[in-house]
Design a protein around this motif. Structure first.
Motif, mmCIF file in Angstrom:
data_model
loop_
_atom_site.group_PDB
_atom_site.id
_atom_site.type_symbol
_atom_site.label_atom_id
_atom_site.label_comp_id
_atom_site.label_asym_id
_atom_site.label_seq_id
_atom_site.Cartn_x
_atom_site.Cartn_y
_atom_site.Cartn_z
ATOM 1 N N MET A 47 -28.517 2.737 -40.480
ATOM 2 C CA MET A 47 -29.709 2.167 -39.824
ATOM 3 C C MET A 47 -30.216 0.957 -40.597
ATOM 4 S SD MET A 47 -31.675 5.736 -38.894
ATOM 5 C CE MET A 47 -33.128 5.031 -38.103
ATOM 6 N N HIS A 48 -30.225 1.075 -41.934
ATOM 7 C CA HIS A 48 -30.698 -0.042 -42.743
ATOM 8 C C HIS A 48 -29.755 -1.246 -42.607
ATOM 9 C CE1 HIS A 48 -32.901 -2.106 -45.850
ATOM 10 N NE2 HIS A 48 -31.761 -2.409 -46.424
ATOM 11 N N VAL A 84 -33.257 -9.118 -39.152
ATOM 12 C CA VAL A 84 -34.091 -9.948 -40.020
ATOM 13 C C VAL A 84 -33.720 -11.426 -39.821
ATOM 14 C CG1 VAL A 84 -34.643 -10.487 -42.439
ATOM 15 C CG2 VAL A 84 -34.476 -8.091 -41.687
ATOM 16 N N GLY A 85 -34.746 -12.288 -39.798
ATOM 17 C CA GLY A 85 -34.496 -13.728 -39.618
ATOM 18 C C GLY A 85 -35.106 -14.215 -38.316
ATOM 19 N N ASP A 145 -39.405 -10.974 -41.063
ATOM 20 C CA ASP A 145 -39.261 -11.187 -42.508
ATOM 21 C C ASP A 145 -38.670 -9.974 -43.227
ATOM 22 O OD1 ASP A 145 -40.434 -13.785 -42.502
ATOM 23 O OD2 ASP A 145 -42.383 -12.825 -42.207
ATOM 24 N N ARG A 146 -38.933 -8.790 -42.686
ATOM 25 C CA ARG A 146 -38.475 -7.580 -43.382
ATOM 26 C C ARG A 146 -38.304 -6.462 -42.371
ATOM 27 N NH1 ARG A 146 -42.049 -3.809 -47.542
ATOM 28 N NH2 ARG A 146 -40.371 -2.390 -48.024
ATOM 29 N N LEU A 147 -37.195 -5.720 -42.487
ATOM 30 C CA LEU A 147 -37.014 -4.506 -41.690
ATOM 31 C C LEU A 147 -36.205 -3.544 -42.561
ATOM 32 C CD1 LEU A 147 -37.697 -3.248 -38.902
ATOM 33 C CD2 LEU A 147 -35.425 -3.970 -38.148
ATOM 34 N N ASP A 148 -36.918 -2.711 -43.289
ATOM 35 C CA ASP A 148 -36.264 -1.789 -44.222
ATOM 36 C C ASP A 148 -36.320 -0.372 -43.679
ATOM 37 O OD1 ASP A 148 -35.545 -3.638 -46.133
ATOM 38 O OD2 ASP A 148 -37.413 -3.452 -47.262
ATOM 39 N N VAL A 149 -35.207 0.329 -43.804
ATOM 40 C CA VAL A 149 -35.144 1.745 -43.416
ATOM 41 C C VAL A 149 -34.994 2.545 -44.709
ATOM 42 C CG1 VAL A 149 -33.967 3.475 -42.017
ATOM 43 C CG2 VAL A 149 -34.024 1.074 -41.258
ATOM 44 N N LEU A 150 -36.002 3.368 -45.009
ATOM 45 C CA LEU A 150 -36.076 4.036 -46.314
ATOM 46 C C LEU A 150 -36.227 5.539 -46.161
ATOM 47 C CD1 LEU A 150 -38.915 1.653 -47.537
ATOM 48 C CD2 LEU A 150 -36.506 1.465 -48.204
ATOM 49 N N GLN A 151 -35.688 6.266 -47.134
ATOM 50 C CA GLN A 151 -35.945 7.710 -47.205
ATOM 51 C C GLN A 151 -37.271 7.881 -47.928
ATOM 52 O OE1 GLN A 151 -33.189 10.259 -46.524
ATOM 53 N NE2 GLN A 151 -35.054 11.469 -46.247
ATOM 54 N N ASP A 152 -38.196 8.644 -47.316
ATOM 55 C CA ASP A 152 -39.506 8.875 -47.939
ATOM 56 C C ASP A 152 -39.718 10.389 -47.929
ATOM 57 O OD1 ASP A 152 -42.122 8.622 -48.893
ATOM 58 O OD2 ASP A 152 -42.933 8.484 -46.866
ATOM 59 N N GLY A 153 -39.193 11.054 -48.973
ATOM 60 C CA GLY A 153 -39.254 12.515 -49.005
ATOM 61 C C GLY A 153 -38.422 13.059 -47.859
ATOM 62 N N ALA A 154 -39.011 13.921 -47.042
ATOM 63 C CA ALA A 154 -38.280 14.525 -45.922
ATOM 64 C C ALA A 154 -38.313 13.617 -44.690
ATOM 65 C CB ALA A 154 -38.895 15.881 -45.588
ATOM 66 N N GLN A 155 -38.959 12.447 -44.809
ATOM 67 C CA GLN A 155 -39.115 11.567 -43.660
ATOM 68 C C GLN A 155 -38.309 10.283 -43.811
ATOM 69 O OE1 GLN A 155 -43.385 11.036 -43.788
ATOM 70 N NE2 GLN A 155 -43.669 12.673 -42.308
ATOM 71 N N ILE A 156 -38.134 9.611 -42.687
ATOM 72 C CA ILE A 156 -37.556 8.264 -42.695
ATOM 73 C C ILE A 156 -38.697 7.314 -42.391
ATOM 74 C CG2 ILE A 156 -35.959 6.680 -41.566
ATOM 75 C CD1 ILE A 156 -34.291 9.191 -40.796
ATOM 76 N N GLU A 157 -38.790 6.252 -43.198
ATOM 77 C CA GLU A 157 -39.859 5.283 -43.040
ATOM 78 C C GLU A 157 -39.223 3.932 -42.756
ATOM 79 O OE1 GLU A 157 -43.561 5.037 -45.766
ATOM 80 O OE2 GLU A 157 -42.052 3.786 -46.697
ATOM 81 N N ILE A 158 -39.699 3.250 -41.732
ATOM 82 C CA ILE A 158 -39.185 1.923 -41.392
ATOM 83 C C ILE A 158 -40.350 0.943 -41.546
ATOM 84 C CG2 ILE A 158 -38.167 0.492 -39.563
ATOM 85 C CD1 ILE A 158 -36.988 3.184 -38.452
ATOM 86 N N ILE A 159 -40.140 -0.073 -42.391
ATOM 87 C CA ILE A 159 -41.184 -1.062 -42.653
ATOM 88 C C ILE A 159 -40.787 -2.372 -41.978
ATOM 89 C CG2 ILE A 159 -42.492 -2.310 -44.441
ATOM 90 C CD1 ILE A 159 -42.863 0.665 -44.706
ATOM 91 N N ALA A 160 -41.685 -2.897 -41.135
ATOM 92 C CA ALA A 160 -41.408 -4.153 -40.429
ATOM 93 C C ALA A 160 -42.494 -5.165 -40.765
ATOM 94 C CB ALA A 160 -41.373 -3.915 -38.919
ATOM 95 N N GLU A 161 -42.072 -6.377 -41.159
ATOM 96 C CA GLU A 161 -43.036 -7.437 -41.481
ATOM 97 C C GLU A 161 -42.638 -8.745 -40.807
ATOM 98 O OE1 GLU A 161 -44.066 -5.688 -45.965
ATOM 99 O OE2 GLU A 161 -43.282 -7.745 -45.745
ATOM 100 N N ALA A 162 -43.606 -9.412 -40.223
ATOM 101 C CA ALA A 162 -43.379 -10.703 -39.564
ATOM 102 C C ALA A 162 -44.718 -11.402 -39.425
ATOM 103 C CB ALA A 162 -42.766 -10.505 -38.177
ATOM 104 N N ARG A 163 -44.668 -12.693 -39.111
ATOM 105 C CA ARG A 163 -45.929 -13.395 -38.828
ATOM 106 C C ARG A 163 -46.574 -12.755 -37.608
ATOM 107 N NH1 ARG A 163 -47.991 -18.508 -40.255
ATOM 108 N NH2 ARG A 163 -49.677 -19.093 -38.844
ATOM 109 N N SER A 164 -45.766 -12.528 -36.574
ATOM 110 C CA SER A 164 -46.263 -11.826 -35.387
ATOM 111 C C SER A 164 -45.086 -11.145 -34.702
ATOM 112 C CB SER A 164 -46.965 -12.785 -34.438
ATOM 113 O OG SER A 164 -46.039 -13.708 -33.897
#
Lengths: 255, 255
Positions: free
Chosen positions: B143-144, B151-152, B174-193
């Motif tokens: 997924m990551h 991204v881009g 700007d950012r789309l990270d797929v991370l393991q956060d304990g028992a959960q999956i966390e997806i962080i998305a960053e952009a101007r809009s």
């Protein structure tokens, strides 16, 4: 044929009067026992929990043992229990087969709790009922320093509820860490076992230290006083999570 | 005298039809505007939000601008708004004074979202309504890897709701990270809009990759197709959190 099973369960404490059966209120034990009866030819099942959590206390990792007559696989039993416990806020995360003399309470060699404090002016929304809302900043370093006086083997009479039924007030606290977790304060407590209200009474006392109302070194005097009124008030149930029970071997191999 | 203020707000999306006012359902905008009117001699106040979140989407860090006639300090305005918004699941975390031409939406130079997926068999209890419940394990590394193709600067037509009103489908992620956060999956998305439903449509597509139903490299083809039907389904609102809006300078100095 009867089989003993271990259940790893999660619940939202706000939905229940606590673990233990009550006459006029709904308890986690009642919901689980009624679900288990459906897998036991309708006959009553007694569920024994590793920790009898109070009203409002949450659990991610409570463990329960009971005997049922179902011949199904652990995964099928889990799915059936999750069907029968609906719509109550309790879920069976995993089911494991255990020996006939295995007991969720007496076979446990360790227990872990997590307590969450949210310090901010605004009332809680996403964490409402899930954390202790404290409207002023707390000194986390002082709280952690104070907590280290509680670690070790002590007479915890000062931190024990009047209603506590344990024979001895002696307990060995293996870990009590006060940590910053993003915008929250997280307190992790680990011991073989805890007295009634021990975690909440320790947290209520540490909060006085965080507020600057008590010096960290005072904790030693409070332990020595062996008097409940020497310690701080009981922290609210909202922030407390029963996170893990330790067994050797662990019946839940997936963890 | 009118003053423009910026409000940093939190809400539980399950309690509302979304940010924007609706005729027959309660919205965050309506609750906030009615509370602001109490600080504006009873006259209507228009609140402008940095992001118009959909029904069910949560916010920790939504930002709103509006004009009120109150002469009180920002802290007093915050407390008054938290009083007037009760019992709705919305809270004003902070209030800041801003220039008369400052606008929560148009002054924003960045936005961040967090998406939470919980993969397990048992139904959700403590995270019910707060995460996407997926009953099978997902391949987080795949997924990551897939996310990095998004991204881009791209034409995000394939990830845009039919109802999206933005003039251009071009966005820079700007950012789309797929991370393991304990028992959960966390997806962080960053952009101007972001485009309407862009985060949920990206997550729904990444979930197909995590399931093994799509290769990570397929993402480039989906972008190139510029066709909504080429991408995966829209992920549920439950797991989405609007976490932060970036301004320069940041009006909320405490953050």
């Amino acid at each position: 044929m009867k089989r003993r099973v271990a259940l790893l369960i999660e619940y939202d404490g706000a939905g229940f009067s606590g673990w233990q059966r009550q006459t006029h209120e709904i308890s986690v034990q009642q919901v689980l026992e009624e679900a288990c009866a459906k897998l036991n030819d309708g006959a009553h099942v007694t569920c024994t929990a590793a920790g009898r959590t109070d009203s409002g206390v949450h659990a991610y990792g409570q463990v329960v043992s009971c005997d049922i007559s179902s011949a199904h696989s652990p995964a099928t039993i889990r799915n059936a229990l999750n069907y029968h416990t609906r719509p109550h806020p309790v879920a069976v995360r995993e089911v494991a087969e255990v020996e006939a003399d295995w007991n969720a309470r007496f076979s446990a060699i360790g227990r872990a709790y997590r307590y969450v404090i949210c310090t901010r002016q605004a009332r809680l929304v996403l964490d409402r009922g899930r954390a202790w809302h404290v409207s002023r900043k707390l000194d986390i370093a002082a709280m952690h320093e104070a907590a280290q006086h509680l670690v070790g083997r002590h007479d915890f009479t000062s931190f024990r509820a009047a209603s506590c039924q344990a024979k001895s007030p002696m307990r060995t606290l293996d870990r009590l860490d006060v940590l910053q977790d993003g915008a929250q304060i997280e307190i992790i407590a680990e011991a073989r076992s805890f007295l009634h209200h021990q975690v909440r009474n320790m947290v209520g006392t540490l909060k006085l230290v965080g507020d600057g109302k008590m010096q960290p070194a005072r904790i030693a005097d409070i332990i020595a006083a062996r008097n409940r009124s020497a310690a701080g008030p009981t922290a609210p149930a909202d922030g407390l999570y029963f996170t893990r029970v330790v067994y050797d071997p662990d019946p839940f191999s997936f963890r």
